[in-house]
Design a protein around this motif. Structure first.
Motif, PDB file in Angstrom:
ATOM      1  N   PRO A  39       3.018  10.270  -0.743  1.00 37.37           N
ATOM      2  CA  PRO A  39       3.988   9.573   0.094  1.00 37.37           C
ATOM      3  C   PRO A  39       3.946   8.058  -0.121  1.00 37.37           C
ATOM      4  O   PRO A  39       2.882   7.480  -0.329  1.00 37.37           O
ATOM      5  N   VAL A  40       5.114   7.450  -0.082  1.00 36.22           N
ATOM      6  CA  VAL A  40       5.200   5.994  -0.230  1.00 36.22           C
ATOM      7  C   VAL A  40       5.738   5.324   1.029  1.00 36.22           C
ATOM      8  O   VAL A  40       5.751   4.102   1.113  1.00 36.22           O
ATOM      9  N   ASP A  41       6.178   6.109   1.991  1.00 28.28           N
ATOM     10  CA  ASP A  41       6.766   5.547   3.199  1.00 28.28           C
ATOM     11  C   ASP A  41       5.673   5.140   4.185  1.00 28.28           C
ATOM     12  O   ASP A  41       4.524   5.576   4.075  1.00 28.28           O
ATOM     13  N   PRO A  42       5.997   4.307   5.165  1.00 28.81           N
ATOM     14  CA  PRO A  42       4.952   3.761   6.050  1.00 28.81           C
ATOM     15  C   PRO A  42       4.243   4.820   6.875  1.00 28.81           C
ATOM     16  O   PRO A  42       4.839   5.827   7.278  1.00 28.81           O
ATOM     17  N   VAL A  43       2.968   4.579   7.122  1.00 31.01           N
ATOM     18  CA  VAL A  43       2.238   5.364   8.115  1.00 31.01           C
ATOM     19  C   VAL A  43       2.906   5.116   9.465  1.00 31.01           C
ATOM     20  O   VAL A  43       3.162   3.963   9.830  1.00 31.01           O
ATOM     21  N   PRO A  44       3.224   6.160  10.227  1.00 26.14           N
ATOM     22  CA  PRO A  44       3.911   5.950  11.506  1.00 26.14           C
ATOM     23  C   PRO A  44       3.145   4.982  12.417  1.00 26.14           C
ATOM     24  O   PRO A  44       1.908   5.029  12.493  1.00 26.14           O
ATOM     25  N   PRO A  45       3.854   4.088  13.109  1.00 26.40           N
ATOM     26  CA  PRO A  45       3.183   3.130  13.988  1.00 26.40           C
ATOM     27  C   PRO A  45       2.270   3.792  15.013  1.00 26.40           C
ATOM     28  O   PRO A  45       1.199   3.257  15.334  1.00 26.40           O
ATOM     29  N   ALA A  46       2.644   4.955  15.539  1.00 23.50           N
ATOM     30  CA  ALA A  46       1.797   5.636  16.515  1.00 23.50           C
ATOM     31  C   ALA A  46       0.466   6.049  15.911  1.00 23.50           C
ATOM     32  O   ALA A  46      -0.566   6.056  16.590  1.00 23.50           O
ATOM     33  N   LYS A 226       1.886  15.072   4.088  1.00 23.13           N
ATOM     34  CA  LYS A 226       3.311  14.912   3.843  1.00 23.13           C
ATOM     35  C   LYS A 226       4.083  14.823   5.161  1.00 23.13           C
ATOM     36  O   LYS A 226       4.994  14.010   5.302  1.00 23.13           O
ATOM     37  N   ARG A 227       3.718  15.681   6.119  1.00 22.62           N
ATOM     38  CA  ARG A 227       4.413  15.718   7.402  1.00 22.62           C
ATOM     39  C   ARG A 227       4.417  14.370   8.094  1.00 22.62           C
ATOM     40  O   ARG A 227       5.421  13.955   8.683  1.00 22.62           O
ATOM     41  N   SER A 228       3.295  13.649   8.025  1.00 24.13           N
ATOM     42  CA  SER A 228       3.136  12.410   8.786  1.00 24.13           C
ATOM     43  C   SER A 228       2.774  11.213   7.913  1.00 24.13           C
ATOM     44  O   SER A 228       2.330  10.190   8.439  1.00 24.13           O
ATOM     45  N   VAL A 277       8.487  13.074  12.360  1.00 28.00           N
ATOM     46  CA  VAL A 277       8.699  14.121  11.347  1.00 28.00           C
ATOM     47  C   VAL A 277      10.183  14.210  11.006  1.00 28.00           C
ATOM     48  O   VAL A 277      10.558  14.290   9.829  1.00 28.00           O
ATOM     49  N   GLN A 278      11.035  14.171  12.005  1.00 33.44           N
ATOM     50  CA  GLN A 278      12.464  14.220  11.750  1.00 33.44           C
ATOM     51  C   GLN A 278      12.923  13.004  10.954  1.00 33.44           C
ATOM     52  O   GLN A 278      13.767  13.111  10.050  1.00 33.44           O
ATOM     53  N   GLU A 279      12.370  11.853  11.261  1.00 35.61           N
ATOM     54  CA  GLU A 279      12.702  10.641  10.509  1.00 35.61           C
ATOM     55  C   GLU A 279      12.332  10.799   9.038  1.00 35.61           C
ATOM     56  O   GLU A 279      13.100  10.433   8.144  1.00 35.61           O
ATOM     57  N   GLN A 280      11.165  11.379   8.781  1.00 37.41           N
ATOM     58  CA  GLN A 280      10.740  11.569   7.399  1.00 37.41           C
ATOM     59  C   GLN A 280      11.587  12.623   6.697  1.00 37.41           C
ATOM     60  O   GLN A 280      11.915  12.486   5.517  1.00 37.41           O
ATOM     61  N   ARG A 281      11.942  13.682   7.399  1.00 35.21           N
ATOM     62  CA  ARG A 281      12.838  14.688   6.825  1.00 35.21           C
ATOM     63  C   ARG A 281      14.146  14.052   6.358  1.00 35.21           C
ATOM     64  O   ARG A 281      14.647  14.359   5.270  1.00 35.21           O
ATOM     65  N   GLU A 282      14.689  13.182   7.185  1.00 38.65           N
ATOM     66  CA  GLU A 282      15.960  12.539   6.837  1.00 38.65           C
ATOM     67  C   GLU A 282      15.820  11.660   5.599  1.00 38.65           C
ATOM     68  O   GLU A 282      16.735  11.597   4.762  1.00 38.65           O
ATOM     69  N   ARG A 283      14.673  10.998   5.449  1.00 36.03           N
ATOM     70  CA  ARG A 283      14.439  10.209   4.233  1.00 36.03           C
ATOM     71  C   ARG A 283      14.469  11.089   2.990  1.00 36.03           C
ATOM     72  O   ARG A 283      15.115  10.763   1.992  1.00 36.03           O
TER      73      ARG A 283
END
Length: 367
Positions: A39-46, A226-228, A277-283
């Motif tokens: 994964p290259v997208d940010p680690v979720p802020p939470a 991958k999920r998070s 998870v939904q945000e990542q799915r959309e990406r």
């Protein structure tokens, strides 16, 4: 002197595409690396907040079994998201990323020389590596009856699958459960890509519609990599038959395989949250919508690819020739023979690059 364990193992596959990577990296506009599932997208802020808040409380050792609150979070996730049969703490166990589970599962279950591990014909290489580490035989088959006839100790299935993204339907899953139980094998279902079903809805072997209300002989593996977007945190878990999970727990206590305490807190936070998870799915869906048509317009056929984070593509030629063709355009893909001879005419193309690199790859394919 005993033979080195490394002598049982295949060559590390990624070393074999170093030349193609160098050629692709020489492209004037840079490398589009679509060969890996990192994964290259940010680690979720939470997740970042949970890590920071938990860090001061973990001067001591965590337990292999995880905290009671983590076990509760795993159970709630599996029952809520995957319609699992009711679970107790005895049914769940955190692991230090699921790759170590896959690589060590045969060894930890005592599956050694003279026993057989079944893997898919096109498969994540670590299934075979785990069998070889333990000294077991390997049978690659996608036929439950053929698997049962070999009297294996362990059967791996994977849905949605890496590399090709096929999703096993409920009837297929029930057939695998029945086959494993008929020969007394443990059925290990790798469900790490379960949140990413595109053209079909994944189903878990934990669902009573699949297992008849019993977890006997069943394990299911899950990951937050991958999920998070937590691949660097090494956060996963396994669930299933309490007797099998208990055996793993006992062996892993002696081995010191503990998920770091702060990471356990992150897992709790992420398992309770669906929005990221939904945000990542959309990406990933957006990247798929850019890349798949570009591949097809440039002469590729996309097979399977119902889920997971890859496109399983072919030009009807040896995969190494396709890797070279793509490398000339600055694109690096994983050759299908990484995953078994059945994949020799395909390449695995990942959706885990940035939006900009996906767009650049699509432009080069269309140019």
């Amino acid at each position: 002197m005993t033979s080195p364990l490394s002598g049982r193992l295949p060559d590390f596959p990624w070393d074999t595409i170093a030349g193609a990577k160098a050629r692709a990296a020489a492209h004037p506009d840079g490398l589009c690396d679509l060969s890996v599932g990192t994964p290259v997208d940010p680690v979720p802020p939470a997740a970042q907040r949970a890590l920071a808040e938990a860090a001061p409380d973990w001067a001591g050792y965590p337990t292999v079994w995880g905290t009671p609150t983590l076990r509760a979070a795993i159970r709630a996730y599996l029952e809520g998201r995957w319609s699992s049969v009711p679970l107790t703490d005895a049914n769940v166990l955190p692991v230090v990323g699921t790759k170590e589970l896959v690589a060590l599962l045969p060894l930890q279950l005592g599956v050694g020389p003279g026993r057989t591990v079944v893997i898919p014909t096109t498969a994540y290489p670590t299934y075979e590596v785990g069998a070889r580490i333990a000294g077991a035989e390997v049978l690659a088959t996608d036929d439950p009856a053929a698997a049962a006839a070999a009297n294996p100790a362990l059967i791996w299935i994977n849905s949605p699958a890496n590399p090709h993204g096929a999703i096993l339907d409920a009837d297929a899953l029930r057939a695998w459960v029945a086959a494993a139980r008929s020969c007394g094998a443990v059925l290990a279902s790798d469900e790490c890509y379960g949140e990413f079903g595109w053209d079909a809805e994944p189903v878990s072997v934990l669902d009573p519609a699949i297992n008849g209300g019993s977890l006997d002989g069943l394990l299911a593996a899950f990951s937050l990599s991958k999920r998070s977007n937590l691949a660097g945190y090494r956060a996963g878990f396994v669930a299933g038959d309490a007797a099998v999970v208990g055996e793993l727990l006992a062996v892993r206590k002696h081995s010191g395989l503990m998920v770091p305490g702060p990471v356990q807190a992150v897992m709790e936070a992420m398992l309770a949250d669906d929005a990221h998870v939904q945000e990542q799915r959309e990406r990933y869906l957006a990247r798929r919508a850019v890349l798949a048509p570009a591949l097809e317009a440039s002469g590729f056929r996309i097979d399977d690819s119902e889920g997971s984070l890859y496109l399983w593509a072919t030009r009807g030629e040896d995969c190494r020739a396709t890797v070279d063709w793509l490398a000339e355009r600055g694109i690096l893909a994983a050759p299908g023979d990484f995953y078994g001879e059945a994949g020799r005419e395909h390449v695995r193309i990942a959706l885990t690059a940035s939006d900009e690199r996906i767009a650049a790859a699509a432009s080069r394919l269309l140019g």
